[in-house]
Structures are given as structure tokens and as C-alpha cells.
Design a protein around this motif. Structure first.
Motif: not given
Length: 264
Positions: A186-204
Motif C-alpha cells: 500500500e502506497v501513501d500519496l503525498y505532495d501530489p502533482p497538481g494542475c498543469s494548465r498554466a504551465f505554458g508560461v514556462i516556454e517563454a
């Protein structure tokens, strides 16, 4: 209307080589093959071309994320991140990590090592497979996809120590998930990955650092960059604005709660 020209294995190999992918290269691939256009032989051809480019000493990693499953069997639970990832995980010699929501599959030199212990660390955080890959000098290849699918940005969030890492995407999802099959735990989940819809800003930011090589393959843009550049660009961006990667959708639990925590 003109028909799209068929993409061949040889043209893929030439394209990947022109970006700097060669024998010994280690990389993670995020893919939406439909955006490239028709490929002779389909996803198998794309995978074969990548493996031929990196050779026996290279390492190819793909996300085989399953997201919201209540139980995970690494041998049979299908990937939900595209046909290329599902084909790779079934290939002879492929290894899949045991993280129950954000597993990766890898093939090549060091595949078992990069997947080892993934279930004991944050899915896309420090010491995760994508972090290990970046530290090994590995790169990120976006095949017909933008940076909203660039999961290494999540690693940069972890290193920037943004204060919203512990906020889940859905507070009603279980925080412990069983892994079944040949390995049972059984695996405890912590610091789960979140939303990535705003990640496009990293391209600039990446382009300002001259960190991206790109070219058209068929009808789609293919981008290649080093994982460490993605992490460094993400950290720089978040040190300037800790909310830079949070979306503005009030219905997004993760991002709306993150903004509240940041006082935005």
C-alpha cells in the motif's frame, strides 16, 4: 485539400538526430502523435526510431500515469497518457515503476534503477524518476505537445518549495492506494502533482535561456530541452512569482486553494 505526407521512420530518425538525440541520450517523451500527422507504421515506428537513435546505451522514459485509479497493477493497469506510452510499457525489456497514480515506464540502460523506489517519493518531486533523469543529464522531448504536458515542471515546483505542494487535486480521493500483482503493498500519496494548465508560461522562460531546440515533424512542433534547464527555469519563474503556475479556474481545487494560501 492536399493530403498530409506520410512520416517515415527514416525522417523521424533524421529529425531526432537534428535536435541532438543520439547514441547514449537519456530522455523522457511526452507525445500526442495525432498532432504530427500520419506515421507509416504508427506509434511503433516512432518508438523504434527513438530507440534506434539512442542505441543500447541510451535510456527512454515515458509517463504511464493512471491518475485516479483506486488500485494499481503495474503489469496490467493501462497508461492514460497516450498510445506511445502504452506500447512502450508492453515492450520486451521495459520496466514500470510502482507509483500507483504517476508511474513511468523505461527501457534501456538504467531502466530498473531510474524506476526503483518511485512509490516511496513524491510522484513528480525530488528524487522521482524525472528528477533522477534530469540529474543524469537527460532531456525532455515534447512530440506534438506543449508545456502543459511537460511533467518536469512539477519537479521544478518541488525544488522551488512552493507552499501549495501538499494540496491535492481532489480532496475526496484516497491518500493511500494498494499496489497488486507480483508485488503487493500500500502506497501513501503525498505532495501530489497538481494542475498543469498554466504551465505554458514556462516556454517563454526556456526560450529566453535558449534552452529549446525545435523543428516541425509532419504537421506538429517537436521540442527538445534538458531536464535541468526546465527545473532551473521553473525555479526562477516561481522565485519571481510563487503563483505563476497556478491556473485561474475557481473550480480547480488545487490552484484556487493554492492562491488562497499565497494570499492571491
Amino acid at each position: 485539400m492536399a493530403l498530409s505526407k506520410m512520416i517515415t521512420k527514416q525522417s523521424l530518425i533524421e529529425a531526432f538526430h537534428s535536435l541532438g538525440i543520439e547514441s547514449g541520450t537519456r530522455l523522457v517523451v511526452h507525445s500526442a502523435l495525432r498532432n504530427l500527422g500520419p506515421v507509416e507504421g504508427g506509434a511503433d515506428t516512432v518508438l523504434d526510431a527513438l530507440l534506434e537513435c539512442i542505441g543500447r546505451s541510451g535510456l527512454l522514459v515515458v509517463p504511464t500515469f493512471t491518475y485516479n485509479n483506486d488500485v494499481f497493477d503495474p503489469e496490467v493497469t493501462p497508461s492514460r497518457t497516450g498510445i506511445l506510452t502504452e506500447i512502450l510499457r508492453k515492450r520486451h525489456g521495459a520496466v514500470r515503476s510502482l507509483h500507483p497514480t504517476h508511474s513511468v515506464a523505461a527501457i534501456g540502460e538504467g531502466a530498473a534503477t531510474i524506476c526503483e523506489g518511485h512509490h516511496k517519493v513524491p510522484a513528480l518531486g525530488m528524487n522521482s524518476p524525472l528528477d533522477r533523469l534530469a540529474k543524469m543529464g537527460g532531456g525532455v522531448l515534447l512530440l506534438g505537445m506543449g508545456h502543459t504536458s511537460n511533467s518536469t515542471v512539477h519537479v521544478g515546483e518541488a525544488y522551488a518549495r512552493v507552499p501549495y505542494l501538499d494540496i491535492p487535486m481532489n480532496p475526496h480521493r484516497p491518500s493511500r492506494i494498494p499496489v497488486v500483482g507480483s508485488v503487493r503493498l500500500e502506497v501513501d500519496l503525498y505532495d501530489p502533482p497538481g494542475c498543469s494548465r498554466a504551465f505554458g508560461v514556462i516556454e517563454a522562460s526556456l526560450r529566453q535561456r535558449r534552452a529549446i531546440r525545435d523543428r516541425l515533424v509532419g504537421q506538429g512542433l517537436v521540442q527538445w530541452m534538458l531536464g535541468q534547464e526546465v527545473i532551473a527555469s521553473t525555479m526562477d519563474l516561481l522565485h519571481q512569482d510563487a503563483a505563476a503556475l497556478l491556473c485561474n479556474d475557481p473550480g480547480c481545487y488545487r490552484c484556487s486553494r493554492g492562491r488562497e494560501r499565497l494570499g492571491r
